[in-house]
Write an enzyme that holds these catalytic residues in place. Structure first.
Site, PDB file in Angstrom:
ATOM      1  CG  ASP A  29      41.397  32.701  32.429  1.00 23.03           C
ATOM      2  OD1 ASP A  29      41.198  32.686  31.197  1.00 23.03           O
ATOM      3  OD2 ASP A  29      41.227  31.699  33.153  1.00 23.03           O
ATOM      4  CE1 TYR A  31      46.985  39.505  25.204  1.00 20.62           C
ATOM      5  CE2 TYR A  31      45.584  40.639  26.781  1.00 20.62           C
ATOM      6  CZ  TYR A  31      46.549  40.677  25.799  1.00 20.62           C
ATOM      7  OH  TYR A  31      47.095  41.879  25.416  1.00 20.62           O
ATOM      8  CE1 TYR A 100      33.142  38.388  31.216  1.00 20.20           C
ATOM      9  CE2 TYR A 100      31.410  38.587  32.873  1.00 20.20           C
ATOM     10  CZ  TYR A 100      32.745  38.544  32.540  1.00 20.20           C
ATOM     11  OH  TYR A 100      33.690  38.666  33.523  1.00 20.20           O
ATOM     12  NE  ARG A 102      33.390  34.372  28.257  1.00 24.94           N
ATOM     13  CZ  ARG A 102      34.280  34.296  29.267  1.00 24.94           C
ATOM     14  NH1 ARG A 102      33.910  34.628  30.501  1.00 24.94           N
ATOM     15  NH2 ARG A 102      35.505  33.905  29.042  1.00 24.94           N
ATOM     16  N   GLY A 227      44.456  35.871  48.219  1.00 26.57           N
ATOM     17  CA  GLY A 227      44.470  37.338  48.322  1.00 26.57           C
ATOM     18  C   GLY A 227      45.741  37.802  49.012  1.00 26.57           C
ATOM     19  CD  GLU A 229      44.955  36.369  55.147  1.00 28.62           C
ATOM     20  OE1 GLU A 229      45.671  35.793  55.985  1.00 28.62           O
ATOM     21  OE2 GLU A 229      44.374  37.446  55.346  1.00 28.62           O
ATOM     22  CB  ALA A 256      45.405  39.670  41.708  1.00 33.43           C
ATOM     23  N   GLY A 257      45.352  37.026  40.191  1.00 35.50           N
ATOM     24  CA  GLY A 257      45.661  35.593  40.118  1.00 35.50           C
ATOM     25  C   GLY A 257      46.303  35.222  38.780  1.00 35.50           C
ATOM     26  CG  ASP A 258      44.139  36.083  35.351  1.00 30.46           C
ATOM     27  OD1 ASP A 258      43.748  35.015  35.867  1.00 30.46           O
ATOM     28  OD2 ASP A 258      43.373  36.954  34.905  1.00 30.46           O
TER      29      ASP A 258
HETATM   30  P1  AMP Z   1      43.732  36.094  44.704  1.00 27.80           P
HETATM   31  O1  AMP Z   1      43.381  35.620  43.337  1.00 27.80           O
HETATM   32  O2  AMP Z   1      42.863  37.193  45.229  1.00 27.80           O
HETATM   33  O3  AMP Z   1      43.911  34.978  45.681  1.00 27.80           O
HETATM   34  O4  AMP Z   1      45.155  36.790  44.538  1.00 27.80           O
HETATM   35  C1  AMP Z   1      46.185  36.221  43.779  1.00 27.80           C
HETATM   36  C2  AMP Z   1      47.497  36.744  44.267  1.00 27.80           C
HETATM   37  O5  AMP Z   1      47.511  38.180  44.118  1.00 27.80           O
HETATM   38  C3  AMP Z   1      47.772  36.492  45.740  1.00 27.80           C
HETATM   39  O6  AMP Z   1      48.348  35.225  45.961  1.00 27.80           O
HETATM   40  C4  AMP Z   1      48.740  37.617  46.054  1.00 27.80           C
HETATM   41  O7  AMP Z   1      50.031  37.268  45.633  1.00 27.80           O
HETATM   42  C5  AMP Z   1      48.242  38.762  45.186  1.00 27.80           C
HETATM   43  N1  AMP Z   1      47.331  39.641  45.949  1.00 27.80           N
HETATM   44  C6  AMP Z   1      45.979  39.673  45.920  1.00 27.80           C
HETATM   45  N2  AMP Z   1      45.481  40.622  46.756  1.00 27.80           N
HETATM   46  C7  AMP Z   1      46.564  41.198  47.343  1.00 27.80           C
HETATM   47  C8  AMP Z   1      46.770  42.260  48.293  1.00 27.80           C
HETATM   48  N3  AMP Z   1      45.736  42.946  48.831  1.00 27.80           N
HETATM   49  N4  AMP Z   1      48.032  42.578  48.633  1.00 27.80           N
HETATM   50  C9  AMP Z   1      49.091  41.945  48.082  1.00 27.80           C
HETATM   51  N5  AMP Z   1      48.992  40.947  47.193  1.00 27.80           N
HETATM   52  C10 AMP Z   1      47.746  40.582  46.818  1.00 27.80           C
END
Ligand code: AMP
Length: 311
Positions: A29, A31, A100, A102, A227, A229, A256-258
């Protein structure tokens, strides 16, 4: 030049190429966040605080850091341990599972290496990031020292950033994680949690619920990811909702979150306001999930970010 340090673990990632061969890369995460921050903000000095071994794969990992322009000055070499490894397997329905190795990795020892000399250099940073994964990976006996280091960083004016990134399997119990997260939230200036983590650990299902949970802590900035939202921010008494464009072509949501965290913090470090930083971070995260694996190909990522900037 602004400086940020990410403390945690980078692992060797293995993924099947075909029946007999594996594709090998690196991920973890902190990295991942460092990579995406640096790809967007070349002028922000970005370091990883971790420990690797003295083996060939460790050397390859450090080379990768350098190729991504990540400062390796806090990458310590343990004399006998090696990096953690994980394997991604995909079944016939496309469901991914992770295995894993680790539990005895070099990175678990990272706090041992933070001596007075390293601390002196760390105190000059603008920001220090750690996650719930970093916390879980640090050995129990080293936690006290970790909190003391954090205390000193705070006193020196380094802004502390925390993302709970809850992974149940890394903790002995949910109550242990909660106790550590309580400390982390009370030390943090900025928190970047996701609703998903809160669902699993606290049974809190909404961004609003996460904001309420965080009220007792003295956070300067709270950004809640959820996600596709809207992202919610809470800072200086202002609660704002930031719409993001949902991606329809989702290939792999790993990191995505990273990516969001890295790009958000880079943007804040160069002085951009919260709203603009969230928009940019969401574009980066939305780009990353359209590629397989934690680290999207560099050129494809940079092209997508420049295209978004032109719009
Ligand atoms: P999450 O860790 O799933 O909450 O996602 C982290 C960030 O990734 C979110 O705040 C969005 O900016 C982006 N993200 C995740 N899933 C989507 C998706 N299906 N469409 C667009 N952006 C997304």
């Amino acid at each position: 030049m602004k400086t940020i340090c990410f403390l945690g673990e980078c692992m060797v990632e293995l993924r099947a190429n075909d029946e007999d061969t594996m594709h090998q890369s690196f991920a973890g995460d902190v990295y991942n966040s460092a990579v995406y921050l640096k790809r967007c903000f070349g002028d922000v000095s970005t370091a990883i605080i971790t420990a690797v071994g003295q083996d060939g794969l460790s050397d390859k990992m450090v080379n990768r850091f350098k190729c991504e322009n990540i400062d390796p000055q806090f990458v310590f070499k343990h004399p006998s341990k090696a990096p953690g490894i994980y394997l991604i397997e995909t079944d016939e329905k496309g469901e991914r599972s992770f295995t894993y190795w680790r539990s005895d990795s070099a990175a678990r020892k990272v706090v041992e290496f933070i001596d007075d000399k390293a601390l002196e250099r760390l105190l000059k940073a603008d920001m220090f990031f750690f996650s719930g994964i970093s916390l879980a990976v640090i050995e129990d006996i080293a936690r006290e020292k970790f909190w003391q280091v954090l205390e000193k960083l705070k006193l020196a004016g380094v802004r502390v950033v925390f993302d709970p990134n809850y992974r149940a399997r890394l903790w002995n119990s949910a109550s242990e994680a909660k106790e550590q997260f309580d400390k982390a939230f009370s030390m943090a200036n900025i928190a970047l949690p996701g609703v998903e983590d809160f669902k699993e650990l606290y049974g809190i299902n909404s961004a609003q619920g996460v904001v309420e949970f965080c009220q007792p802590f003295q956070l300067e900035e709270l950004i809640v990811k959820n996600g596709p939202e809207s992202v919610i921010s809470y800072s200086q008494g202002a609660l704002l909702s930031h719409d993001i464009v949902p991606v329809t072509n989702v290939v792999d949501t790993t990191s995505a979150g990273d990516a969001f965290n890295g790009v958000y913090l880079g943007s804040r470090l160069i002085g951009q306001p919260i709203s603009e930083s969230i928009q940019l971070a969401a574009i980066a995260a939305g780009t990353v999930i359209q590629h397989p694996g934690a680290i999207a190909p560099k050129q494809a990522f940079i092209d997508a970010m420049s295209a978004a900037n032109r719009q």
